[in-house]
Scaffold this motif. Structure first.
Motif, PDB file in Angstrom:
ATOM      1  N   UNK A  18       0.933  -1.106   0.094  1.00 50.75           N
ATOM      2  CA  UNK A  18      -0.077   0.096   0.053  1.00 50.75           C
ATOM      3  C   UNK A  18       0.829   1.370  -0.044  1.00 50.75           C
ATOM      4  N   UNK A  19       0.872   2.086  -1.093  1.00 49.03           N
ATOM      5  CA  UNK A  19       1.688   3.275  -1.262  1.00 49.03           C
ATOM      6  C   UNK A  19       0.939   4.301  -0.405  1.00 49.03           C
ATOM      7  N   UNK A  20       1.641   4.696   0.754  1.00 48.44           N
ATOM      8  CA  UNK A  20       0.778   5.790   1.505  1.00 48.44           C
ATOM      9  C   UNK A  20       1.875   6.579   2.390  1.00 48.44           C
ATOM     10  N   UNK A  21       1.448   7.626   2.845  1.00 57.28           N
ATOM     11  CA  UNK A  21       2.019   8.335   3.794  1.00 57.28           C
ATOM     12  C   UNK A  21       1.610   8.342   5.000  1.00 57.28           C
ATOM     13  N   UNK A  22       2.382   7.892   6.239  1.00 56.74           N
ATOM     14  CA  UNK A  22       1.933   7.801   7.551  1.00 56.74           C
ATOM     15  C   UNK A  22       2.303   8.850   8.367  1.00 56.74           C
ATOM     16  N   UNK A  23       1.422   9.144   9.096  1.00 55.69           N
ATOM     17  CA  UNK A  23       1.578  10.029  10.309  1.00 55.69           C
ATOM     18  C   UNK A  23       1.151   9.311  11.561  1.00 55.69           C
ATOM     19  N   UNK A  24       2.258   9.478  12.678  1.00 55.81           N
ATOM     20  CA  UNK A  24       1.632   8.888  13.889  1.00 55.81           C
ATOM     21  C   UNK A  24       1.305   9.735  14.954  1.00 55.81           C
ATOM     22  N   UNK A  25       0.474   9.210  15.777  1.00 61.69           N
ATOM     23  CA  UNK A  25      -0.077   9.788  17.005  1.00 61.69           C
ATOM     24  C   UNK A  25      -0.178   8.942  18.431  1.00 61.69           C
ATOM     25  N   UNK A  26      -0.080   9.485  19.424  1.00 63.51           N
ATOM     26  CA  UNK A  26       0.085   8.629  20.533  1.00 63.51           C
ATOM     27  C   UNK A  26      -1.434   8.663  21.374  1.00 63.51           C
ATOM     28  N   UNK A  27      -2.246   9.779  20.960  1.00 61.40           N
ATOM     29  CA  UNK A  27      -3.442   9.818  21.776  1.00 61.40           C
ATOM     30  C   UNK A  27      -4.501  10.436  20.726  1.00 61.40           C
TER      31      UNK A  27
END
Length: 357
Positions: free
Chosen positions: A23-32
């Motif tokens: 899956x070609x995607x740009x990921x952004x992470x969050x912890x809450x």
């Protein structure tokens, strides 16, 4: 893609599965949830994967908040252990799907994301259709009430004239004529609405010879051409894949508009078609009419949108909206190029007929 999980290892698990699932995607992470909401205000995400157990507000609360703020974003609930009750509650709150972390693999994450995106696209489409239907109904009621109000008002005047035994025949005839005109406008509007809604019906496609369609169009417009002394020309037109009846309506609306909205001594319209690089045909309908200001290029295709006073140019405001609907039903698009008092060219795409080049 928004990945919301307070466990770094689990975020890596999801990111790795996305890569394995190609899956070609740009990921952004969050912890809450707070971080997730802030990220959504900064980026337009197609999909979010939300952990069930998060510090502060849990995943269910997060799904409810995110779905309320961003109703067309796909949301997938992820948890360390499968729980049917949690899954059911998540779906009620706006999640598109649910997956246990132990089941996250490249194949499973791809399937679940594709399914979630499809559901979101369907929700968006239904919402747009609902909005269009509500706007259409509101304007339709307004436009239908106008001639009805006229009929009632002139009927009252006629009643008073007859009751007072007024012998002014010309006055009575004038009132009768206005009633007839109002009824005709209402009849025209109903017929046009029927054509507009027909464009949503089942599309039966096949090879269509556009040379024959333009000849049928000119035959239908014969009286208008005769009264205005208009001249319509066309080059050699191709075969396309489509519905002959709807394409005849399309050309009739565009050619008819070119003649109606023209103040030249001799209205002229020229129709031609050229292939594009994608294998489709691009048609051009060029007239020498009054033109359209650039700021209205998009608005003219909206239902009931009129740029001119009805007393000068009669019409229901559905002609170009019907054209747009027909072209889009054929998988193409329609647009225009114009300037005030310099004529207009309407362009539209139609698919080529595979069997006939």
């Amino acid at each position: 893609m928004l990945i919301t999980d307070d466990d770094e290892g689990d975020r890596r698990l999801v990111a790795r599965a996305l890569k394995e699932g190609h899956l070609s995607c740009e990921c952004v992470e969050a912890t809450s949830i707070e971080e997730a909401i802030f990220a959504c205000s900064e980026y337009a995400f197609d999909c979010a994967i939300i952990d069930y157990r998060l510090p502060g507000r849990d995943g269910l609360d997060g799904i409810a908040s995110l779905h309320q703020r961003f109703p067309y974003m796909s949301i997938i609930m992820a948890t360390g252990q499968g729980d049917a009750n949690v899954a059911t509650e998540a779906m009620k709150l706006g999640a598109s799907d649910y997956i246990a972390k132990a089941q996250i693999t490249g194949g499973s994450i791809r399937r679940i994301i594709e399914n979630a995106l499809e559901k979101a696209a369907m929700r968006r489409k239904l919402a747009l259709q609902q909005e269009e239907l509500e706007n259409f109904a509101a304007v339709l009621v307004h436009d239908l009430k106008a001639p009805i109000t006229s009929v009632r008002a002139f009927a009252v005047l006629m009643e008073h004239s007859v009751g007072a035994e007024i012998t002014d025949k010309d006055k009575l005839i004038g009132q009768c004529r206005r009633v007839a005109n109002a009824a005709r406008r209402m009849d025209d509007l109903i017929d046009t609405v029927r054509e507009y809604t027909r464009a949503d019906g089942q599309l039966l496609s096949g090879p269509v010879e556009m040379d024959r369609v333009i000849e049928d169009t000119l035959s239908n417009l014969h009286q208008m051409l005769l009264l205005r002394g208009a001249r319509v020309t066309h080059g050699r037109l191709p075969f396309v894949l489509g519905n002959a009846s709807q394409l005849a309506q399309l050309l009739q609306n565009l050619v008819g508009n070119g003649i109606k909205y023209c103040e030249a001594a001799i209205p002229t319209v020229h129709v031609e078609a050229n292939p594009d690089e994608n294998g489709a045909w691009v048609f051009a309908v060029k007239d020498n009419g009054i033109g359209i200001s650039e700021g209205y290029y998009q608005q003219v295709f909206q239902p009931f949108k009129r740029l001119h006073d009805k007393s000068k140019y009669e019409g229901t405001g559905l002609g170009l909206a019907t054209c747009k609907k027909i072209v889009e039903r054929h998988g193409g698009r329609i647009w225009c190029a114009s300037a005030d008092n310099q004529g207009t060219t309407f362009f539209f795409e139609l698919p080529a007929c595979p069997a006939i080049a």
